[in-house]
Design a protein around this motif. Structure first.
Motif, PDB file in Angstrom:
ATOM      1  N   UNK A  62       0.805  -1.210   0.000  1.00 36.58           N
ATOM      2  CA  UNK A  62       0.000   0.000   0.000  1.00 36.58           C
ATOM      3  C   UNK A  62       0.837   1.258   0.000  1.00 36.58           C
ATOM      4  N   UNK A  63       1.982   1.223   0.682  1.00 38.06           N
ATOM      5  CA  UNK A  63       2.848   2.389   0.742  1.00 38.06           C
ATOM      6  C   UNK A  63       3.708   2.552  -0.502  1.00 38.06           C
ATOM      7  N   UNK A  64       4.189   1.440  -1.057  1.00 34.01           N
ATOM      8  CA  UNK A  64       5.226   1.545  -2.081  1.00 34.01           C
ATOM      9  C   UNK A  64       4.783   1.147  -3.490  1.00 34.01           C
ATOM     10  N   UNK A  65       3.662   0.455  -3.647  1.00 35.53           N
ATOM     11  CA  UNK A  65       3.166   0.276  -5.007  1.00 35.53           C
ATOM     12  C   UNK A  65       2.795   1.615  -5.640  1.00 35.53           C
ATOM     13  N   UNK A  66       2.237   2.581  -4.868  1.00 33.71           N
ATOM     14  CA  UNK A  66       2.006   3.901  -5.464  1.00 33.71           C
ATOM     15  C   UNK A  66       3.282   4.565  -5.962  1.00 33.71           C
ATOM     16  N   UNK A  67       4.385   4.323  -5.275  1.00 33.13           N
ATOM     17  CA  UNK A  67       5.666   4.857  -5.738  1.00 33.13           C
ATOM     18  C   UNK A  67       5.985   4.288  -7.115  1.00 33.13           C
ATOM     19  N   UNK A  68       5.813   2.963  -7.262  1.00 34.87           N
ATOM     20  CA  UNK A  68       6.069   2.333  -8.567  1.00 34.87           C
ATOM     21  C   UNK A  68       5.121   2.863  -9.636  1.00 34.87           C
ATOM     22  N   UNK A  69       3.832   2.915  -9.336  1.00 29.01           N
ATOM     23  CA  UNK A  69       2.842   3.315 -10.328  1.00 29.01           C
ATOM     24  C   UNK A  69       3.004   4.784 -10.735  1.00 29.01           C
ATOM     25  N   UNK A  70       3.225   5.655  -9.750  1.00 27.75           N
ATOM     26  CA  UNK A  70       3.368   7.071 -10.060  1.00 27.75           C
ATOM     27  C   UNK A  70       4.666   7.329 -10.823  1.00 27.75           C
ATOM     28  N   UNK A  77       5.413   9.512 -19.323  1.00 27.66           N
ATOM     29  CA  UNK A  77       5.087  10.827 -19.876  1.00 27.66           C
ATOM     30  C   UNK A  77       6.341  11.577 -20.301  1.00 27.66           C
ATOM     31  N   UNK A  78       7.416  11.474 -19.521  1.00 29.62           N
ATOM     32  CA  UNK A  78       8.687  12.117 -19.889  1.00 29.62           C
ATOM     33  C   UNK A  78       9.266  11.483 -21.151  1.00 29.62           C
ATOM     34  N   UNK A  79       9.087  10.188 -21.288  1.00 29.77           N
ATOM     35  CA  UNK A  79       9.591   9.512 -22.485  1.00 29.77           C
ATOM     36  C   UNK A  79       8.879  10.011 -23.729  1.00 29.77           C
ATOM     37  N   UNK A  80       7.549  10.208 -23.632  1.00 31.76           N
ATOM     38  CA  UNK A  80       6.791  10.756 -24.754  1.00 31.76           C
ATOM     39  C   UNK A  80       7.318  12.144 -25.125  1.00 31.76           C
ATOM     40  N   UNK A  81       7.711  12.921 -24.102  1.00 31.04           N
ATOM     41  CA  UNK A  81       8.215  14.279 -24.343  1.00 31.04           C
ATOM     42  C   UNK A  81       9.694  14.302 -24.707  1.00 31.04           C
ATOM     43  N   UNK A 283      -0.226   0.073 -17.257  1.00 32.83           N
ATOM     44  CA  UNK A 283      -0.106   1.436 -16.729  1.00 32.83           C
ATOM     45  C   UNK A 283       0.770   2.281 -17.635  1.00 32.83           C
ATOM     46  N   UNK A 284       1.862   1.688 -18.135  1.00 38.55           N
ATOM     47  CA  UNK A 284       2.739   2.426 -19.045  1.00 38.55           C
ATOM     48  C   UNK A 284       2.005   2.818 -20.322  1.00 38.55           C
ATOM     49  N   UNK A 285       1.243   1.863 -20.899  1.00 39.72           N
ATOM     50  CA  UNK A 285       0.511   2.142 -22.140  1.00 39.72           C
ATOM     51  C   UNK A 285      -0.610   3.150 -21.915  1.00 39.72           C
ATOM     52  N   UNK A 286      -1.352   3.004 -20.823  1.00 43.48           N
ATOM     53  CA  UNK A 286      -2.437   3.944 -20.537  1.00 43.48           C
ATOM     54  C   UNK A 286      -1.889   5.341 -20.248  1.00 43.48           C
ATOM     55  N   UNK A 287      -0.781   5.420 -19.503  1.00 41.82           N
ATOM     56  CA  UNK A 287      -0.195   6.724 -19.191  1.00 41.82           C
ATOM     57  C   UNK A 287       0.314   7.409 -20.448  1.00 41.82           C
ATOM     58  N   UNK A 288       0.936   6.621 -21.340  1.00 39.20           N
ATOM     59  CA  UNK A 288       1.394   7.198 -22.600  1.00 39.20           C
ATOM     60  C   UNK A 288       0.238   7.690 -23.449  1.00 39.20           C
ATOM     61  N   UNK A 289      -0.852   6.902 -23.501  1.00 37.80           N
ATOM     62  CA  UNK A 289      -2.028   7.325 -24.266  1.00 37.80           C
ATOM     63  C   UNK A 289      -2.656   8.566 -23.659  1.00 37.80           C
ATOM     64  N   UNK A 290      -2.682   8.630 -22.323  1.00 39.35           N
ATOM     65  CA  UNK A 290      -3.245   9.807 -21.657  1.00 39.35           C
ATOM     66  C   UNK A 290      -2.405  11.044 -21.934  1.00 39.35           C
ATOM     67  N   UNK A 291      -1.073  10.891 -21.882  1.00 34.73           N
ATOM     68  CA  UNK A 291      -0.190  12.028 -22.128  1.00 34.73           C
ATOM     69  C   UNK A 291      -0.317  12.533 -23.566  1.00 34.73           C
ATOM     70  N   UNK A 292      -0.572  11.611 -24.501  1.00 37.38           N
ATOM     71  CA  UNK A 292      -0.713  11.991 -25.911  1.00 37.38           C
ATOM     72  C   UNK A 292      -2.139  12.396 -26.271  1.00 37.38           C
ATOM     73  N   UNK A 293      -3.085  12.241 -25.346  1.00 42.02           N
ATOM     74  CA  UNK A 293      -4.479  12.562 -25.631  1.00 42.02           C
ATOM     75  C   UNK A 293      -5.148  11.582 -26.568  1.00 42.02           C
ATOM     76  N   UNK A 294      -4.651  10.338 -26.601  1.00 49.59           N
ATOM     77  CA  UNK A 294      -5.167   9.333 -27.545  1.00 49.59           C
ATOM     78  C   UNK A 294      -6.296   8.536 -26.870  1.00 49.59           C
TER      79      UNK A 294
END
Length: 440
Positions: A62-70, A77-81, A283-294
């Motif tokens: 509970x404490x550290x999975x958020x660290x991984x996910x965030x 998102x930085x990779x997309x940029x 999570x990586x794919x969804x975050x990339x799609x969210x960052x790109x607005x896809x």
């Protein structure tokens, strides 16, 4: 024509197939580790290690999975940029260490009551608990960076080494006759820490330049995410904890029920280990799609992942319902105190929980942390209400798990429906890519 396995692998999120092998080893290690605990320790010792495992995998996760996910979301998102990952990784590692230090301070101050309530007075297991949390703190940063960068080969290797070390070290302890709960507890510290060296090595090899990450950017959603994951871990681990807290203390029957239901939960949660193979890449794919607005890609990944995990839960759960009551004493040396109906509630609770986890991480990937928290909060309230109702302790604990998972899944699915209604899917690809994902 493709066989069913090849067809299934073809629809997995990008990179997931590279993580499957590591996840299989890590998932198998839970069963082997707990089986060795059951055959190496007394009923009291096995119950203590079961509680230690449960707390490490609930509070620690509970404490550290958020660290991984965030970190996965930020790095993707930085990779997309076109920005490097190291600035985000360095600051997230500092943050993880700060969280660990704060938690260890609490453990030091409250060591006696924690030991009395959870470990039958064994304060050595409070030290093992701190060690298990430390291992998760470091491994979460390594895995988050790897997933965000799309380095799923090293990610899978880290999982496999972690699981392999748990099996090897527990097997060695059993072979030389170390009948000590403390020895088995410290394995939960050593294994993830050593495995993390793989992830950190590959992460440090990325030298792409990029701007620093502000603390506000790093922590803006982390508090909400930690609260969400802590509540989700309350839901998924409530069965064992409820039995421990609601049953008479320090009785052999209570210890036997804690150990038996703990291993039943491990069997019923097998699809959750399998989902771990999809989680990082999803999570990586969804975050990339969210960052790109896809929008279209976001819905596609989410729909496919939901279908896959539902199939895994149903396919993996049926054998557990049929055979679980017989396998529990055979595999784990647990007392014969559970029947098929117990496994039905646990399997259906797991189905609802995994779906809730998928929907929650989809909300998180599109920066909707608050909606995710609302879902897990409502589920936790439902769980507590059922757990405190009158009746058999074991049955209440099992139904509480099911109720909490179901309420959370339904509310988060409704949140996703409101955020991403089906009609906009008909919008053209160019327009979809130009508009950010809706987060309010």
């Amino acid at each position: 024509m493709k066989n069913p396995i090849a067809k299934l692998l073809g629809v997995l999120p990008p990179g997931a197939r590279l993580v499957v092998g590591g996840t299989v080893v890590l998932g198998a290690s839970a069963y082997v580790y707990m089986a060795l605990v059951g055959y190496s320790l007394s009923t009291v010792g096995a119950a203590r290690v079961t509680m230690l495992w449960t707390i490490v995998m609930s509070v620690g996760w509970g404490l550290f999975q958020p660290v991984e996910l965030e970190l996965t979301r930020l790095v993707a998102a930085r990779k997309v940029a076109g920005h490097g990952a190291l600035p985000a990784v360095r600051r997230m590692l500092l943050l993880a260490v700060a969280i660990l230090v704060a938690v260890c301070a609490v453990l030091a101050v409250a060591a006696r009551p924690i030991a009395d309530q959870l470990f039958s007075g064994d304060r050595g297991l409070v030290v093992a608990l701190a060690g298990g949390l430390a291992g998760l703190a470091v491994s979460s940063v390594a895995r988050g960076a790897l997933a965000g960068l799309g380095l799923f080969g090293p990610y899978g290797t880290q999982l496999a080494v972690d699981g392999g070390l748990r099996i090897g070290l527990a097997g060695a302890a059993a072979a030389v006759g170390l009948h000590s709960a403390m020895v088995f507890g410290l394995i939960l510290f050593v294994s993830p820490l050593l495995a993390s060296l793989i992830g950190l090595r590959d992460t440090l090899a990325d030298r792409t330049p990029g701007p620093e990450v502000s603390w506000k950017q790093l922590t803006s959603g982390l508090g909400l995410l930690i609260a969400s994951v802590m509540l989700s871990q309350l839901v998924v681990n409530a069965t064992v904890v409820c039995v421990r807290l609601l049953s008479p203390k320090h009785s052999e029957a209570s210890d036997a029920l804690v150990f038996a239901i703990g291993q039943a939960v491990v069997m019923a949660r097998a699809p959750l280990f399998a989902y771990s193979a999809l989680q990082a890449s999803m999570v990586s794919a969804l975050s990339g799609a969210a960052a790109a607005g896809n929008h279209a890609e976001f819905r596609k990944v989410l729909t496919r992942t939901t279908a896959i995990v539902a199939a895994m839960c149903i396919g993996g759960g049926l054998p557990v319902i049929v055979l679980g009551s017989k396998l529990n004493p055979l595999l784990f040396n647990a007392k014969d105190v559970l029947g098929p109906l117990d496994f039905i509630w646990l399997v259906f609770g797991t189905l609802c929980y995994v779906l809730a986890t998928v929907f929650g991480q989809a909300l998180m990937s599109s920066a909707q942390h608050r909606r995710q928290l609302v879902g897990w909060t409502a589920g936790s309230v439902a769980l507590v209400a059922v757990a405190l109702a009158p009746g058999n302790v074991g049955l209440r604990a099992e139904l509480a798990y099911l109720a909490g998972s179901l309420v959370s899944a339904v509310l988060m699915l409704w949140s996703l429906y409101r955020a991403f209604p089906s009609r906009p899917a008909a919008v053209s690809a160019d327009r979809s890519a130009a508009q950010p994902l809706r987060t309010s």
